[in-house]
Motif scaffolding. Sequence first.
Motif, PDB file in Angstrom:
ATOM      1  N   UNK A 120       9.693  15.414   4.870  1.00  0.00           N
ATOM      2  CA  UNK A 120       9.054  14.461   3.957  1.00  0.00           C
ATOM      3  C   UNK A 120       9.459  13.029   4.281  1.00  0.00           C
ATOM      4  N   UNK A 121      10.738  12.831   4.582  1.00  0.00           N
ATOM      5  CA  UNK A 121      11.240  11.487   4.888  1.00  0.00           C
ATOM      6  C   UNK A 121      10.586  10.950   6.162  1.00  0.00           C
ATOM      7  N   UNK A 122      10.473  11.803   7.173  1.00  0.00           N
ATOM      8  CA  UNK A 122       9.829  11.382   8.425  1.00  0.00           C
ATOM      9  C   UNK A 122       8.353  11.059   8.194  1.00  0.00           C
ATOM     10  N   UNK A 123       7.696  11.848   7.339  1.00  0.00           N
ATOM     11  CA  UNK A 123       6.287  11.595   7.031  1.00  0.00           C
ATOM     12  C   UNK A 123       6.113  10.247   6.330  1.00  0.00           C
ATOM     13  N   UNK A 124       7.010   9.941   5.382  1.00  0.00           N
ATOM     14  CA  UNK A 124       6.945   8.663   4.672  1.00  0.00           C
ATOM     15  C   UNK A 124       7.123   7.500   5.642  1.00  0.00           C
ATOM     16  N   UNK A 125       8.076   7.625   6.554  1.00  0.00           N
ATOM     17  CA  UNK A 125       8.319   6.566   7.531  1.00  0.00           C
ATOM     18  C   UNK A 125       7.117   6.386   8.445  1.00  0.00           C
ATOM     19  N   UNK A 126       6.549   7.498   8.890  1.00  0.00           N
ATOM     20  CA  UNK A 126       5.373   7.419   9.765  1.00  0.00           C
ATOM     21  C   UNK A 126       4.168   6.870   9.012  1.00  0.00           C
ATOM     22  N   UNK A 127       4.010   7.266   7.747  1.00  0.00           N
ATOM     23  CA  UNK A 127       2.879   6.814   6.935  1.00  0.00           C
ATOM     24  C   UNK A 127       2.800   5.290   6.886  1.00  0.00           C
ATOM     25  N   UNK A 128       3.970   4.646   6.856  1.00  0.00           N
ATOM     26  CA  UNK A 128       4.008   3.176   6.780  1.00  0.00           C
ATOM     27  C   UNK A 128       3.395   2.519   8.014  1.00  0.00           C
ATOM     28  N   UNK A 129       3.366   3.223   9.135  1.00  0.00           N
ATOM     29  CA  UNK A 129       2.821   2.637  10.374  1.00  0.00           C
ATOM     30  C   UNK A 129       1.308   2.797  10.483  1.00  0.00           C
ATOM     31  N   UNK A 130       0.714   3.572   9.574  1.00  0.00           N
ATOM     32  CA  UNK A 130      -0.721   3.861   9.667  1.00  0.00           C
ATOM     33  C   UNK A 130      -1.561   2.963   8.764  1.00  0.00           C
ATOM     34  N   UNK A 131      -0.930   2.097   7.988  1.00  0.00           N
ATOM     35  CA  UNK A 131      -1.649   1.304   6.984  1.00  0.00           C
ATOM     36  C   UNK A 131      -2.329   0.079   7.610  1.00  0.00           C
ATOM     37  N   UNK A 132      -3.161  -0.634   6.838  1.00  0.00           N
ATOM     38  CA  UNK A 132      -3.912  -1.779   7.367  1.00  0.00           C
ATOM     39  C   UNK A 132      -3.013  -2.923   7.820  1.00  0.00           C
ATOM     40  N   UNK A 133      -3.636  -3.933   8.383  1.00  0.00           N
ATOM     41  CA  UNK A 133      -2.900  -5.129   8.801  1.00  0.00           C
ATOM     42  C   UNK A 133      -2.199  -5.757   7.600  1.00  0.00           C
TER      43      UNK A 133
ATOM     44  N   UNK B 120      -9.322   6.301   8.045  1.00  0.00           N
ATOM     45  CA  UNK B 120      -8.404   6.553   9.161  1.00  0.00           C
ATOM     46  C   UNK B 120      -7.059   7.144   8.721  1.00  0.00           C
ATOM     47  N   UNK B 121      -6.492   6.664   7.596  1.00  0.00           N
ATOM     48  CA  UNK B 121      -5.168   7.137   7.192  1.00  0.00           C
ATOM     49  C   UNK B 121      -5.149   8.638   6.889  1.00  0.00           C
ATOM     50  N   UNK B 122      -6.079   9.172   6.083  1.00  0.00           N
ATOM     51  CA  UNK B 122      -6.081  10.632   5.872  1.00  0.00           C
ATOM     52  C   UNK B 122      -6.269  11.415   7.168  1.00  0.00           C
ATOM     53  N   UNK B 123      -7.093  10.894   8.086  1.00  0.00           N
ATOM     54  CA  UNK B 123      -7.320  11.574   9.363  1.00  0.00           C
ATOM     55  C   UNK B 123      -6.036  11.630  10.184  1.00  0.00           C
ATOM     56  N   UNK B 124      -5.336  10.509  10.280  1.00  0.00           N
ATOM     57  CA  UNK B 124      -4.092  10.460  11.053  1.00  0.00           C
ATOM     58  C   UNK B 124      -3.040  11.380  10.449  1.00  0.00           C
TER      59      UNK B 124
ATOM     60  N   UNK C 296       0.806  -1.222   0.000  1.00  0.00           N
ATOM     61  CA  UNK C 296       0.000   0.000   0.000  1.00  0.00           C
ATOM     62  C   UNK C 296       0.839   1.272   0.000  1.00  0.00           C
ATOM     63  N   UNK C 297       1.899   1.305   0.800  1.00  0.00           N
ATOM     64  CA  UNK C 297       2.659   2.543   0.965  1.00  0.00           C
ATOM     65  C   UNK C 297       3.442   2.908  -0.291  1.00  0.00           C
ATOM     66  N   UNK C 298       4.016   1.930  -0.965  1.00  0.00           N
ATOM     67  CA  UNK C 298       4.803   2.242  -2.168  1.00  0.00           C
ATOM     68  C   UNK C 298       3.965   2.968  -3.219  1.00  0.00           C
ATOM     69  N   UNK C 299       2.783   2.456  -3.604  1.00  0.00           N
ATOM     70  CA  UNK C 299       1.996   3.222  -4.576  1.00  0.00           C
ATOM     71  C   UNK C 299       1.533   4.573  -4.049  1.00  0.00           C
ATOM     72  N   UNK C 300       1.298   4.676  -2.738  1.00  0.00           N
ATOM     73  CA  UNK C 300       0.903   5.962  -2.171  1.00  0.00           C
ATOM     74  C   UNK C 300       2.044   6.965  -2.225  1.00  0.00           C
ATOM     75  N   UNK C 301       3.256   6.518  -1.887  1.00  0.00           N
ATOM     76  CA  UNK C 301       4.424   7.402  -1.949  1.00  0.00           C
ATOM     77  C   UNK C 301       4.687   7.844  -3.383  1.00  0.00           C
TER      78      UNK C 301
END
Length: 309
Positions: free
Chosen positions: A253-266, A298-302, A110-115
């Motif tokens: 931006x780098x910190x946001x990308x790293x954090x974004x990976x923790x917000x995705x689904x199971x 949830x992801x856009x909200x977080x 999920x994160x790769x296509x989002x990034x």
Amino acid sequence: MDIAFILGTKIVELTLIVLMGYGLVKSKLLKSEDSKPLSIIGLYIISPAVMIEAFQIPYTPEILDGLLLSLGMAVFLHIMLIAIGALLKRWLHLDPIEHAASIYSNSGNLIIPLVMSLFGKEWVIYASCFIIVQTFLFWTHCRLIIVGKGNLTLKTVLKNINIWSIMIGVAMFALQIKLPDMINGTLTSVGMFIGPNAMLIAGMLIAAIPLRTILSSKRIYLVTFLRLIMIPLILLVIVKACGFAGWVENGETIALISFLATTSPAASTVTQMALIFGNNAQKASAIYGVTTMLCMFTMPLIIALYQLW
């Protein structure tokens, strides 16, 4: 806030692909188990292509600093995830599937296509650091949670093609070995399938889950809350308190990308391991399905909360 809006739009697009996969199975054009070939394609072709192509960028001191930050954050965030998961397991009496699903996110698919959509493919290399750490932990810590002690060797870990593709990509980046344009273009074209392929698989798997299995289990919604809301909010506070964004150039931006990976689904890998090792695969699939469908909210909200801090 713009990033949160774009993120929400992209997740809705991917969710529509989930519904396409769901429709294929419900219309009886395909069976849920027909998703296995797509999983093999994703594991052995698409994901390695993305990893190798991500490291096909010129070396600069700024990129190296960014890589060190993203790698350090990946290790730190996984330590936090494992620690939080251990506490939640004790307090909430999580079973192995609940425990693994609360810790491990679907960062690769999920994160790769989002990034790529949010920042451009040149930023995928920073997302790959999180995936490097997570891939290693999938086949060590996560496997131990689901399977139990034993039956885990270094050979098993090193046989994973995704680990090899990352090692090859890192080596080529370090030595600045550039692939021919034709090969690099092929890898780019294949890599564009990573999001749609993963979402089609998700939809096909969700279609096989009886609706009563989801509606009748409060534990599924407990794990969904942990994975999509509680744990990301805890990590948001920790990441902001540590001030990672100010450590290097483009650190925000780098910190946001790293954090974004923790917000995705199971993680889909939890479901795959549950299937392989016979540990409540139906529950794992239900958690995977529910978190995948609800992450569009949830992801856009977080991320909006992250940007407002």
